[in-house]
Design an enzyme around this catalytic site. Structure first.
Site, mmCIF file in Angstrom:
data_model
loop_
_atom_site.group_PDB
_atom_site.id
_atom_site.type_symbol
_atom_site.label_atom_id
_atom_site.label_comp_id
_atom_site.label_asym_id
_atom_site.label_seq_id
_atom_site.Cartn_x
_atom_site.Cartn_y
_atom_site.Cartn_z
ATOM 1 N N CYS A 206 0.597 0.157 2.150
ATOM 2 C CA CYS A 206 -0.372 -0.571 1.764
ATOM 3 C C CYS A 206 -1.886 -0.306 2.386
ATOM 4 C CB CYS A 206 -0.414 -2.148 2.104
ATOM 5 S SG CYS A 206 -1.727 -3.551 1.800
ATOM 6 N N GLU B 50 -1.733 -1.872 -5.213
ATOM 7 C CA GLU B 50 -0.684 -0.852 -4.940
ATOM 8 C C GLU B 50 -0.725 -0.127 -6.338
ATOM 9 O OE1 GLU B 50 0.716 1.502 -3.391
ATOM 10 O OE2 GLU B 50 1.349 0.112 -1.780
#
Length: 220
Positions: A2, A103
C-alpha cells in the site's frame, strides 16, 4: 503493498472517535486535504499516545545510522519478528485514517490504478506503526510511519495479492492501548478486511505524486 492513500475529509473519523470514547489531542487542526499521499509525504495519524498529528509516510527505525532505509509497509506475518518493526509493533502502534487507498493491477498493457473505499464512503482506519529517528546531521527528530499489510480479501484479489490491514472501530482501543505490549494480544487483528469495499478503476493521472486533486479519484 500500500503505497498511496487519500485523506481529504476527517469529519466522519473524528465523529467515530468520539462515538468510541477515544480522547485525543488534535494537532492536525483543519485537515489539509490530500488525494494522493505518497511516500515521504505527511500523513494524518493517531498515535498510541493519543496525539492526532502528521507523520512522514516511511518509517526510519530509531536505531538507524542514516535515513537510506524508509519502508512504507510492514508485513503482518513477520512484523513481530522483524528488527525494523518489532519494537514499534509493541510500543508504537497507530491508526492511519484514509478515505481510500490506491492499488495497481498488473495487466499485459501495463499497471492499472484502482481507488478502493468503504462501500458507503467514509473512511478506513489502517493499522500502522511509527518510530522516531534523530537526524545526526540536523538534530531534528523525524517521526515516520508504515502501513501494515496482509493477504488480500475477495474484493482485492483481482487487483493485488496484498492489502492494508483495516482495524474495525470496536478494536481501536485495544490497538491503541500503550499498556498492551504482548504481540499475541493484537496479532489477531492483522487479518484481511471482512467488510464490503468498493473498487473502481481510475486514470493514470494518479501515477504522478505531483498530482493531488479530485481528478485522482475520478472514475476512468
Amino acid at each position: 503493498m500500500c503505497g498511496r492513500v487519500g485523506f481529504f475529509d476527517d469529519t466522519g473519523w473524528k465523529r467515530a472517535l468520539d462515538q468510541q470514547g477515544i480522547a485525543y489531542t488534535d494537532l492536525v487542526g483543519e485537515l489539509h486535504p490530500s488525494y494522493n499521499v505518497a511516500p515521504s509525504q505527511p500523513m494524518a495519524t493517531l498515535l498510541n499516545n493519543h496525539d492526532y498529528t502528521y507523520t512522514r509516510f516511511g518509517l526510519i527505525p530509531h536505531w538507524a545510522k542514516d535515513a537510506k532505509f524508509q519502508p512504507i509497509n510492514a508485513r503482518a506475518e513477520i512484523i513481530a519478528q522483524k528488527p525494523t518493526f518489532k519494537s514499534a509493533f509493541v510500543h508504537r502502534r497507530c491508526l492511519i485514517p484514509v478515505n481510500g487507498f490506491y492499488e495497481w493491477m498488473k495487466t499485459e498493457s501495463g499497471k492499472v490504478p484502482f481507488w478502493i473505499t468503504p462501500e458507503k464512503g467514509g473512511f478506513f482506519a489502517l493499522a500502522g506503526v511509527y518510530d522516531e529517528w534523530l537526524d545526526p546531521a540536523t538534530g531534528d527528530t523525524v517521526r515516520g510511519s508504515a502501513i501494515i499489510t496482509t493477504d488480500a480479501n475477495r474484493a482485492m484479489k483481482p487487483i493485488h495479492d496484498r492489502m492494508p490491514v483495516i482495524i474495525e472501530p470496536k478494536e481501536w482501543k485495544l490497538w491503541l492501548d500503550p499498556d498492551v505490549d504482548e504481540p499475541e494480544a493484537v496479532q489477531p487483528l492483522l487479518v484481511p478486511y471482512g467488510g464490503v469495499m468498493h473498487t473502481k478503476e481510475v486514470s493514470t493521472y494518479v501515477n504522478s505524486p505531483v498530482h493531488n486533486d479530485e481528478k485522482c479519484i475520478n472514475e476512468k
